[in-house]
Design an enzyme around this catalytic site. Structure first.
Site, PDB file in Angstrom:
ATOM      1  N   ILE A 136       0.836  -1.201   0.000  1.00 18.80           N
ATOM      2  CA  ILE A 136       0.000   0.000   0.000  1.00 18.80           C
ATOM      3  C   ILE A 136       0.870   1.250   0.000  1.00 18.80           C
ATOM      4  CG2 ILE A 136      -1.743   1.307   1.283  1.00 18.80           C
ATOM      5  CD1 ILE A 136      -2.859  -1.403   2.247  1.00 18.80           C
TER       6      ILE A 136
ATOM      7  N   ASP B 297      11.328   2.482   5.883  1.00 16.85           N
ATOM      8  CA  ASP B 297      10.961   1.071   6.010  1.00 16.85           C
ATOM      9  C   ASP B 297      12.212   0.347   6.527  1.00 16.85           C
ATOM     10  OD1 ASP B 297       8.619  -0.869   4.345  1.00 16.85           O
ATOM     11  OD2 ASP B 297      10.362  -1.782   5.330  1.00 16.85           O
TER      12      ASP B 297
ATOM     13  N   GLU C 257     -12.418  -1.022  18.033  1.00 15.02           N
ATOM     14  CA  GLU C 257     -13.422  -0.701  17.017  1.00 15.02           C
ATOM     15  C   GLU C 257     -14.729  -1.415  17.349  1.00 15.02           C
ATOM     16  OE1 GLU C 257     -11.735  -1.678  13.197  1.00 15.02           O
ATOM     17  OE2 GLU C 257     -10.116  -0.223  13.429  1.00 15.02           O
TER      18      GLU C 257
ATOM     19  N   HIS D  25     -13.070   2.113   9.365  1.00 11.67           N
ATOM     20  CA  HIS D  25     -12.246   1.018   8.816  1.00 11.67           C
ATOM     21  C   HIS D  25     -12.748   0.596   7.430  1.00 11.67           C
ATOM     22  CE1 HIS D  25      -9.425  -2.451  10.146  1.00 11.67           C
ATOM     23  NE2 HIS D  25      -9.318  -2.231   8.848  1.00 11.67           N
TER      24      HIS D  25
HETATM   25  P1  NAI Z   1       2.863  -4.916   3.484  1.00 11.61           P
HETATM   26  O1  NAI Z   1       3.271  -6.064   4.333  1.00 11.61           O
HETATM   27  O2  NAI Z   1       2.934  -5.036   2.016  1.00 11.61           O
HETATM   28  O3  NAI Z   1       3.757  -3.634   3.895  1.00 11.61           O
HETATM   29  C1  NAI Z   1       4.093  -3.313   5.218  1.00 11.61           C
HETATM   30  C2  NAI Z   1       5.457  -2.623   5.196  1.00 11.61           C
HETATM   31  O4  NAI Z   1       5.735  -2.105   6.481  1.00 11.61           O
HETATM   32  C3  NAI Z   1       6.583  -3.586   4.828  1.00 11.61           C
HETATM   33  O5  NAI Z   1       7.364  -3.047   3.780  1.00 11.61           O
HETATM   34  C4  NAI Z   1       7.392  -3.672   6.121  1.00 11.61           C
HETATM   35  O6  NAI Z   1       8.775  -3.885   5.906  1.00 11.61           O
HETATM   36  C5  NAI Z   1       7.113  -2.328   6.741  1.00 11.61           C
HETATM   37  N1  NAI Z   1       7.348  -2.242   8.175  1.00 11.61           N
HETATM   38  C6  NAI Z   1       7.273  -3.233   9.102  1.00 11.61           C
HETATM   39  N2  NAI Z   1       7.578  -2.731  10.324  1.00 11.61           N
HETATM   40  C7  NAI Z   1       7.823  -1.412  10.158  1.00 11.61           C
HETATM   41  C8  NAI Z   1       8.179  -0.380  11.038  1.00 11.61           C
HETATM   42  N3  NAI Z   1       8.315  -0.583  12.359  1.00 11.61           N
HETATM   43  N4  NAI Z   1       8.371   0.861  10.539  1.00 11.61           N
HETATM   44  C9  NAI Z   1       8.229   1.088   9.211  1.00 11.61           C
HETATM   45  N5  NAI Z   1       7.897   0.138   8.320  1.00 11.61           N
HETATM   46  C10 NAI Z   1       7.677  -1.099   8.798  1.00 11.61           C
HETATM   47  O7  NAI Z   1       1.402  -4.510   3.960  1.00 11.61           O
HETATM   48  P2  NAI Z   1       0.287  -3.729   3.133  1.00 11.61           P
HETATM   49  O8  NAI Z   1      -0.510  -4.675   2.331  1.00 11.61           O
HETATM   50  O9  NAI Z   1       0.904  -2.572   2.466  1.00 11.61           O
HETATM   51  O10 NAI Z   1      -0.654  -3.230   4.337  1.00 11.61           O
HETATM   52  C11 NAI Z   1      -0.211  -2.212   5.240  1.00 11.61           C
HETATM   53  C12 NAI Z   1      -1.205  -2.069   6.390  1.00 11.61           C
HETATM   54  O11 NAI Z   1      -2.475  -1.669   5.893  1.00 11.61           O
HETATM   55  C13 NAI Z   1      -1.449  -3.349   7.186  1.00 11.61           C
HETATM   56  O12 NAI Z   1      -1.420  -3.041   8.554  1.00 11.61           O
HETATM   57  C14 NAI Z   1      -2.844  -3.767   6.780  1.00 11.61           C
HETATM   58  O13 NAI Z   1      -3.497  -4.490   7.813  1.00 11.61           O
HETATM   59  C15 NAI Z   1      -3.489  -2.405   6.571  1.00 11.61           C
HETATM   60  N6  NAI Z   1      -4.690  -2.423   5.721  1.00 11.61           N
HETATM   61  C16 NAI Z   1      -5.732  -1.609   6.081  1.00 11.61           C
HETATM   62  C17 NAI Z   1      -6.882  -1.581   5.319  1.00 11.61           C
HETATM   63  C18 NAI Z   1      -8.008  -0.688   5.704  1.00 11.61           C
HETATM   64  O14 NAI Z   1      -9.157  -0.973   5.379  1.00 11.61           O
HETATM   65  N7  NAI Z   1      -7.743   0.417   6.374  1.00 11.61           N
HETATM   66  C19 NAI Z   1      -7.050  -2.422   4.132  1.00 11.61           C
HETATM   67  C20 NAI Z   1      -5.849  -3.167   3.775  1.00 11.61           C
HETATM   68  C21 NAI Z   1      -4.722  -3.163   4.577  1.00 11.61           C
END
Ligand code: NAI
Length: 398
Positions: A153, A172, A259, A282
């Site tokens: 994302i 990251d 939530e 959400h």
């Molecule tokens: P992803 O796994 O592709 O990316 C997460 C990134 O965060 C990775 O590159 C990782 O290395 C990095 N990361 C891990 N720990 C970190 C830290 N302490 N500081 C900085 N970076 C760090 O995940 P994706 O698919 O991009 O999703 C991101 C978030 O969005 C997740 O928490 C997911 O649950 C949430 N999400 C929320 C939605 C909503 O409806 N609001 C819908 C879809 C996802």
């Protein structure tokens, strides 16, 4: 023909994809099921598709010996006992990236609205106040967007932000390929330089209160914070204090530490009533397009597993990449991950005069998974010999 049961009003794309690929024995139930009704509906099914309200517990799985695969037509998989499924040789699939674009678009929209102070102007207009003041309202062009968590994302948000003229900086802990004008920086630098900070990190102990009082204090007074990742990532009390003392210009939150479980429960937050905060329930990934993508993505994973044994991206299972089945017989063998299982299995093939054309093995924790290709028909009576080792959990021919 494999029977597939789809519960909980899964998007029609799923049925379309399944039928296009020859899986026509599909039963649909428009709601979640539990107890005896669930077991009745799933008897004889090779695969089941659910969303978040059907719970597949160890007891349920035990009562469904014919079940080979589970498709969660959503992101989360907490509703399935993943370990119990793995130990019964059942891979579980989901659609983790189908709503990436939906979240990214919302974040860009929020960045524009917050920098223009639209939430406050909107709230005032609703109260009959005509505030045309341009003070503190900015374009996003040439401003800096700081992305914390440059994963699926985060990277997509960066691409969209650049297309509206923003400079993108990110932090990251993993080394990530920067796309477009994005540049990696230490976390403190990203916070200090950005006009918009957006969080896209995973949940869990490593990111709880990542944005605490000290980190919020590193942000510019004119900056805004967006969180559409996980509720626990922001210290809400510290954010409330920073907003109250004018140390931040605004915020948009889509996720919260606690939530409501349904529409009937009240949403409680100290941020309610703050005009410069956008609160959404959400829904970052909740769009028609995301639902359609999910329908297709999970159906495709089920088709690939039932048709070829592919387990790529299964959440609980050894992953074997897709190899089209171009041989007469393919045997899928799930076994306990113990020494000598494959050697014994292959000795049986040799003893029966079966020549192995290709074999793929992968293990994950207590489970081993082997796909074996043989270019001749295997009579059913031989399968008991090929699948008879004590360590075998599940073994069948496709
Ligand atoms: P992803 O796994 O592709 O990316 C997460 C990134 O965060 C990775 O590159 C990782 O290395 C990095 N990361 C891990 N720990 C970190 C830290 N302490 N500081 C900085 N970076 C760090 O995940 P994706 O698919 O991009 O999703 C991101 C978030 O969005 C997740 O928490 C997911 O649950 C949430 N999400 C929320 C939605 C909503 O409806 N609001 C819908 C879809 C996802």
């Amino acid at each position: 023909m494999s029977k597939i049961v789809l519960l909980e009003k899964i998007h029609p794309n799923a049925v379309q994809y399944l039928t296009e690929h020859g899986f026509t024995d599909i039963e649909q139930v428009p709601r979640a099921l539990s107890g005896p009704a669930l077991l009745d509906a799933l008897q004889g099914a090779a695969a089941v598709g659910i969303r978040s309200n059907t719970h597949l517990t160890a007891e349920v799985l035990q009562a469904l010996p014919s079940l080979q695969a589970i498709g969660c037509f959503c992101i989360g998989t907490n509703q399935v006992d993943l370990q119990a499924a793995a130990m019964r040789g059942i891979p579980v699939f989901n659609a983790p990236y189908s709503n990436t674009r939906s979240v990214a678009e919302l974040v860009i929209a929020q960045a524009i609205l917050l920098l223009r102070r639209i939430p406050e102007k909107n709230a005032k207009a609703h109260r009959g106040v005509w505030d045309k003041n341009a003070q503190g309202a900015y374009e996003v062009r040439n401003k800096t967007l700081g992305i914390i968590g440059y994963g699926n994302i985060g990277a997509q948000v960066g691409i969209l932000a650049e297309s509206v003229g923003m400079q993108v900086r990110y932090y990251d802990p993993e080394s990530k390929l920067p796309l477009g004008n994005a540049r990696p920086l230490p976390l403190a630098e990203v916070l200090a330089q950005s006009d918009v900070v957006t969080l896209h990190v995973p949940g869990g102990p490593g990111t709880v209160k990542l944005m605490d009082g000290a980190r919020l204090a590193l942000m510019k007074k004119t900056a805004v914070l967006i969180n559409a990742s996980r509720g626990g990532v922001v210290d809400i009390e510290a954010l409330d204090a920073a907003l109250g003392e004018g140390r931040l210009a605004g915020a948009a939150l889509d996720v919260f530490p606690t939530e409501p479980k349904s529409e009937k429960e009240e949403f409680i937050s100290p941020l309610r009533g703050r005009d410069n905060v956008i609160l959404t329930p959400h829904i970052g990934g909740s769009t028609e397009e995301a639902q359609a993508n999910i329908g297709r993505e999970v159906a495709e994973k089920l088709v690939r597993f039932l048709g070829a044994g592919t387990t790529r991206s299964a959440v609980n299972f050894p992953e074997i990449a897709h190899q089209a089945k171009e041989v007469v017989s393919r045997i899928l063998n799930v076994h306990r991950n113990e020494p000598g299982v494959i050697a014994r299995m292959n000795a049986e093939y040799a003893a029966l005069g079966l020549n192995i054309v290709a074999q793929h093995l992968q293990t994950k924790g207590p489970i081993g998974y082997a796909i074996t290709d043989v270019d001749e028909a295997i009579p059913p009576e031989l399968m008991s010999k090929l699948c008879g080792a004590p360590a075998v959990i599940r073994c069948h021919l496709i």
